[in-house]
Design an enzyme around this catalytic site. Sequence first.
Site, PDB file in Angstrom:
ATOM      1  N   ASP A 191      41.647  38.773  53.938  1.00 23.96           N
ATOM      2  CA  ASP A 191      41.288  39.993  53.208  1.00 23.96           C
ATOM      3  C   ASP A 191      41.103  41.136  54.199  1.00 23.96           C
ATOM      4  O   ASP A 191      41.324  40.954  55.401  1.00 23.96           O
ATOM      5  CB  ASP A 191      40.042  39.779  52.338  1.00 23.96           C
ATOM      6  CG  ASP A 191      40.128  40.592  51.044  1.00 23.96           C
ATOM      7  OD1 ASP A 191      40.213  41.835  51.138  1.00 23.96           O
ATOM      8  OD2 ASP A 191      40.137  40.000  49.954  1.00 23.96           O
ATOM      9  N   HIS A 263      44.902  44.216  50.248  1.00 25.35           N
ATOM     10  CA  HIS A 263      43.816  43.516  50.955  1.00 25.35           C
ATOM     11  C   HIS A 263      44.303  43.009  52.304  1.00 25.35           C
ATOM     12  O   HIS A 263      44.068  41.860  52.678  1.00 25.35           O
ATOM     13  CB  HIS A 263      43.270  42.380  50.094  1.00 25.35           C
ATOM     14  CG  HIS A 263      42.461  42.865  48.918  1.00 25.35           C
ATOM     15  ND1 HIS A 263      41.195  43.399  49.059  1.00 25.35           N
ATOM     16  CD2 HIS A 263      42.746  42.924  47.594  1.00 25.35           C
ATOM     17  CE1 HIS A 263      40.727  43.747  47.860  1.00 25.35           C
ATOM     18  NE2 HIS A 263      41.658  43.482  46.956  1.00 25.35           N
ATOM     19  N   GLU A 327      44.930  44.510  43.163  1.00 28.63           N
ATOM     20  CA  GLU A 327      44.355  45.736  43.721  1.00 28.63           C
ATOM     21  C   GLU A 327      45.206  46.319  44.850  1.00 28.63           C
ATOM     22  O   GLU A 327      44.779  46.343  46.007  1.00 28.63           O
ATOM     23  CB  GLU A 327      42.925  45.440  44.201  1.00 28.63           C
ATOM     24  CG  GLU A 327      42.037  44.982  43.052  1.00 28.63           C
ATOM     25  CD  GLU A 327      40.625  44.548  43.473  1.00 28.63           C
ATOM     26  OE1 GLU A 327      39.696  44.808  42.697  1.00 28.63           O
ATOM     27  OE2 GLU A 327      40.467  43.951  44.552  1.00 28.63           O
TER      28      GLU A 327
END
Length: 529
Positions: A191, A263, A327
């Site tokens: 991440d 990420h 995302e």
Amino acid sequence: MKNKSLLVILLLVILIKAYPQTISVIPQPSMVKIHAGEFILNKECTILFDETNEEIVRIAGFFDNYLKKSYGLRLKKNDKGRSVQFKLANLPDLGDEGYKLQVDKNGVTVSANTAAGIFYGFQTLKQLLPLNAEAGNLSVQALDIEDQPRFSWRGNLLDVARHFFPVSSIKNYIDVLASYKLNVLQLHLTDDQGWRIEIRKYPELTEISNWREETLMGHLRSSNEYDGRGYGGFYTQNQIHEIVKYAAERYITVVPEIEMPGHATAALTAFPNLGCTGGPYKVETKWGVFKDVFCAGNEETFEFLQNVIDEVLEIFPSKFIHIGGDEVPKDRWKECSKCQTRINKEGLNDEHELQSYFVTRIDKYLTSKNRRLVGWDEILDGGLAPGATVMSWRGIEGGIKASQLGHDVVMSPTTHLYFDYYQSENREIEPLGIGGFLPLEKVYAYEPIPEELTTEESKHILGAQANLWTEYIPSMKHAEYMLLPRLPALSEVVWTPAGKKDFTEFEKRLIIDYERMKKSGLNFRDHRK
Ligand code: ACM
Ligand code: ZN
């Protein structure tokens, strides 16, 4: 008067002995028939098992160790006398994971089509044993159980990127999942705040990307303070092997998650050429969604990711490989000449289709290696890659859409299965959390098959998964607190037939389960507080 009370007590004792006890197994089995009587397990008993079958030998060993550790009891092996038997059998109605457990005064028999079934029978048997042994004698209720899971994907995600947990903690975590008959552990390995897996071709990932300078203290919404302490950690490939093997011996598949295209800040810090702007980048020290993602116009990005995937496939036998996909802000792609050239050359309409192009390329690569891609529901945007399985987290709509398109789905909506959410409305009494409110009852009430689906479409729902994101969970003790008792509730969502679920009755069993948790030294939140 005194004699009368004695008589009453005597009668009660006789009644309690003669009347079948209730049992307290989580997840609730599909079928239980309680009989009068009991089996007494003590040192005169023997374990019976096939010594030529490696898996059965291992499970018999687990049982032996459990009795020794919990009760100081040693049984004989493949000897005469009353027995606990583990045996493979042909049980056409019980599938690949089901088992049959029979207890009468002469013994216990656990039978199943597979070693996995035997393992689940063993998990049930542990819960049939009393919490404390009376003078080395363990009373087991006479009964018949026939049991098998409702879903094939019974998952939990642990985020080891935001906070890192050592191998020994992961093993304990796996033990907890196994005790509730879960069978998937998704490890979120990369991440913005850290890269946690050794990739031999790219040592920079565990020299640079695994390390952040410091960490935000307090909540993202209210704090601007940092702890000033470096933070890092990663698993070597040998350690991953160890985790994967430990899990497999407990019939848990470890699904690795390597995040792309978003990420990605930690990876970009070591490889700035793979970002649209070229950097420099810095491993993130706070939580959130960040604009710097892998450049989708640069061939080097795909070369890098495929090389990473090659090593991941070597150490994770899991059919499913999770590629994240959630995302992904499109800001950088909009400004990047390479990304725009890709859009034009491939005849794509916009950056959403560029994301679809990205995921489809990785999907093709994984398919060529005989694996299957799974990603968060954003991979539906711009068109779903042909082989993709969708993990529906922003609600259930993504899951509905994907299964209607004929794709497999794992349900993991924030509303019911985000175990990083608060367990109480009164946040004052809870450790700092990410937000939300997810009480035990709500987890328990979750139904993974949406009403909107036809019977045919609903076959694509492989199961459900609860996620434990660790931005605000720095220790394993805290992780346990967030997991327990919501994990036992999840286990009935994914294992127990829907018609057998009953929260009031579950609560009674859970209160007994709290005693087992205490005995195992687990940190749980008593839902009654
Ligand atoms: C997610 O929670 N971002 C999948
Ligand atoms: Zn770009």
